[in-house]
Design an enzyme around this catalytic site. Structure first.
Site, PDB file in Angstrom:
ATOM      1  N   ARG A 259      -0.288 -25.763 -29.247  1.00 57.45           N
ATOM      2  CA  ARG A 259      -0.790 -26.589 -28.164  1.00 57.45           C
ATOM      3  C   ARG A 259      -1.735 -25.753 -27.317  1.00 57.45           C
ATOM      4  O   ARG A 259      -1.335 -24.722 -26.789  1.00 57.45           O
ATOM      5  CB  ARG A 259       0.428 -27.036 -27.347  1.00 57.45           C
ATOM      6  CG  ARG A 259       0.225 -28.270 -26.564  1.00 57.45           C
ATOM      7  CD  ARG A 259       1.570 -28.771 -26.093  1.00 57.45           C
ATOM      8  NE  ARG A 259       2.155 -27.930 -25.048  1.00 57.45           N
ATOM      9  CZ  ARG A 259       2.797 -28.403 -24.006  1.00 57.45           C
ATOM     10  NH1 ARG A 259       2.922 -29.702 -23.844  1.00 57.45           N
ATOM     11  NH2 ARG A 259       3.324 -27.611 -23.120  1.00 57.45           N
TER      12      ARG A 259
ATOM     13  N   THR B 231      -5.862 -27.722 -22.455  1.00 57.97           N
ATOM     14  CA  THR B 231      -6.066 -29.160 -22.730  1.00 57.97           C
ATOM     15  C   THR B 231      -4.773 -29.861 -23.144  1.00 57.97           C
ATOM     16  O   THR B 231      -4.706 -31.086 -23.126  1.00 57.97           O
ATOM     17  CB  THR B 231      -7.078 -29.350 -23.878  1.00 57.97           C
ATOM     18  OG1 THR B 231      -6.504 -28.789 -25.073  1.00 57.97           O
ATOM     19  CG2 THR B 231      -8.403 -28.679 -23.586  1.00 57.97           C
TER      20      THR B 231
ATOM     21  N   ASP C 185       9.784 -22.419 -22.754  1.00 56.98           N
ATOM     22  CA  ASP C 185       8.927 -22.348 -23.944  1.00 56.98           C
ATOM     23  C   ASP C 185       9.791 -21.979 -25.147  1.00 56.98           C
ATOM     24  O   ASP C 185      10.267 -20.838 -25.268  1.00 56.98           O
ATOM     25  CB  ASP C 185       7.834 -21.298 -23.732  1.00 56.98           C
ATOM     26  CG  ASP C 185       6.805 -21.337 -24.855  1.00 56.98           C
ATOM     27  OD1 ASP C 185       7.204 -21.223 -26.030  1.00 56.98           O
ATOM     28  OD2 ASP C 185       5.611 -21.495 -24.562  1.00 56.98           O
TER      29      ASP C 185
ATOM     30  N   ASP D 234       8.583 -18.972 -27.420  1.00 59.79           N
ATOM     31  CA  ASP D 234       8.735 -17.670 -26.758  1.00 59.79           C
ATOM     32  C   ASP D 234      10.201 -17.259 -26.671  1.00 59.79           C
ATOM     33  O   ASP D 234      10.547 -16.105 -26.903  1.00 59.79           O
ATOM     34  CB  ASP D 234       8.125 -17.710 -25.350  1.00 59.79           C
ATOM     35  CG  ASP D 234       6.607 -17.602 -25.390  1.00 59.79           C
ATOM     36  OD1 ASP D 234       6.066 -17.193 -26.435  1.00 59.79           O
ATOM     37  OD2 ASP D 234       5.965 -17.926 -24.370  1.00 59.79           O
TER      38      ASP D 234
HETATM   39  C1  PRP Z   1       5.516 -26.172 -28.546  1.00 55.12           C
HETATM   40  C2  PRP Z   1       6.618 -26.909 -29.282  1.00 55.12           C
HETATM   41  C3  PRP Z   1       5.873 -28.077 -29.892  1.00 55.12           C
HETATM   42  C4  PRP Z   1       4.852 -28.390 -28.830  1.00 55.12           C
HETATM   43  C5  PRP Z   1       5.318 -29.584 -28.054  1.00 55.12           C
HETATM   44  O1  PRP Z   1       4.777 -25.424 -29.421  1.00 55.12           O
HETATM   45  O2  PRP Z   1       7.276 -26.113 -30.229  1.00 55.12           O
HETATM   46  O3  PRP Z   1       5.262 -27.799 -31.130  1.00 55.12           O
HETATM   47  O4  PRP Z   1       4.770 -27.237 -27.980  1.00 55.12           O
HETATM   48  O5  PRP Z   1       4.361 -29.968 -27.138  1.00 55.12           O
HETATM   49  P1  PRP Z   1       3.568 -31.357 -27.258  1.00 55.12           P
HETATM   50  O6  PRP Z   1       4.582 -32.405 -27.547  1.00 55.12           O
HETATM   51  O7  PRP Z   1       2.950 -31.501 -25.900  1.00 55.12           O
HETATM   52  O8  PRP Z   1       2.551 -31.211 -28.349  1.00 55.12           O
HETATM   53  P2  PRP Z   1       3.574 -24.471 -28.955  1.00 55.12           P
HETATM   54  O9  PRP Z   1       2.300 -25.225 -28.952  1.00 55.12           O
HETATM   55  O10 PRP Z   1       3.951 -23.784 -27.687  1.00 55.12           O
HETATM   56  O11 PRP Z   1       3.452 -23.457 -30.164  1.00 55.12           O
HETATM   57  P3  PRP Z   1       4.486 -22.350 -30.683  1.00 55.12           P
HETATM   58  O12 PRP Z   1       5.631 -23.083 -31.332  1.00 55.12           O
HETATM   59  O13 PRP Z   1       3.676 -21.602 -31.672  1.00 55.12           O
HETATM   60  O14 PRP Z   1       4.934 -21.512 -29.513  1.00 55.12           O
HETATM   61  N1  URA Z   2       6.686 -26.765 -25.529  1.00 56.51           N
HETATM   62  C1  URA Z   2       7.764 -26.011 -25.186  1.00 56.51           C
HETATM   63  O1  URA Z   2       8.089 -25.020 -25.864  1.00 56.51           O
HETATM   64  N2  URA Z   2       8.448 -26.349 -24.085  1.00 56.51           N
HETATM   65  C2  URA Z   2       8.124 -27.415 -23.339  1.00 56.51           C
HETATM   66  O2  URA Z   2       8.814 -27.688 -22.336  1.00 56.51           O
HETATM   67  C3  URA Z   2       7.006 -28.180 -23.691  1.00 56.51           C
HETATM   68  C4  URA Z   2       6.308 -27.843 -24.813  1.00 56.51           C
END
Ligand code: PRP
Ligand code: URA
Length: 217
Positions: free
Chosen positions: A112, A116, A208, A211
């Site tokens: 994400r 944006t 997150d 993380d």
């Molecule tokens: C997080 C989570 C989802 C997304 C959800 O991933 O694991 O994939 O955000 O958010 P959304 O519903 O608004 O799209 P992130 O983009 O942080 O990537 P990562 O898993 O690599 O940390």
């Molecule tokens: N992605 C995450 O990991 N946590 C949130 O709360 C939203 C998006």
């Protein structure tokens, strides 16, 4: 935690098993270590998989016990396929694989964009025979829904017809986005939380997920 109204989302099932809810509460706690977080995500995913697979069709199979021939039951059709959305979805694979060791695993890479909040895709690989497979799309978080909607679209374009989405924590905004874009895809979640904050994080949420799972902060 106050309950959020779920009746307006016909695509949503909240899995309220006491063990799932107990483990989710520890997961949310900011004091929970990376090691425990990883373990809990796997355990919750396993418990969710048990619930989510309870309506899978069975077919008869002839076997021989040490004493005589008999007919048993086996899950019908092609192998189940787990598809984690990278990165955080990876945390759910091991727990479900322990329950379904023969499951195939595909991968969808999406992150994400922090400003944006739009999903950016960078990887897609799933096993062949898409039309006959039952896909379990995995991601701990359904926030705006951008990532889940994009992942389901990518699976559908590749020919997948049977898709279920499993997440640990969801926001009403994300469930609605999925309902609008992919009304036939069932969503299974351990919790429907209250709302998103201005940065697109789920409240109360768990922070997150990627993380906390990989210790990258
Ligand atoms: C997080 C989570 C989802 C997304 C959800 O991933 O694991 O994939 O955000 O958010 P959304 O519903 O608004 O799209 P992130 O983009 O942080 O990537 P990562 O898993 O690599 O940390
Ligand atoms: N992605 C995450 O990991 N946590 C949130 O709360 C939203 C998006």
């Amino acid at each position: 935690m106050p309950r959020v109204e779920t009746r307006r989302f016909p695509n949503l099932t909240v899995l309220s098993h006491p063990l799932i809810q107990h483990k989710l509460t520890i997961l949310r706690d900011k004091r929970t270590s990376t090691r425990d977080f990883k373990q809990l995500v796997n355990e919750i995913a396993m418990l969710m998989a048990y619930e989510v697979t309870k309506d899978l069709p069975l077919e008869p199979v002839d076997i021989e016990t040490p004493l005589e021939k008999t007919t048993g039951s086996q899950v019908a059709g092609k192998k189940l396929t787990l598809v984690p959305i990278l990165r955080a979805g990876l945390g759910m694979v091991e727990g479900i694989s322990q329950l379904i060791p023969s499951a195939r695993v595909g991968h969808i890479g999406l992150y994400r964009d922090h400003s944006t909040l739009q999903p950016v895709d960078y990887y897609f690989k799933i096993p062949s025979g898409e039309a006959d497979r039952a896909f379990f799309l995995l991601d701990p978080m359904l926030a705006t829904g951008g990532s889940a909607v994009a992942a389901v679209s990518a699976l559908s374009r590749a020919g997948a017809q049977k898709i279920r989405f499993l997440c640990l924590v969801s926001a009403p905004e994300g469930v609605k986005a999925m309902l609008d874009a992919h009304p036939k895809v069932p969503i299974y979640t351990a919790s429907l939380d209250r709302e998103l904050n201005a940065k697109g994080y789920i409240l109360p949420g768990l922070g997150d997920a990627g993380d906390r799972l990989f210790g990258t902060r």
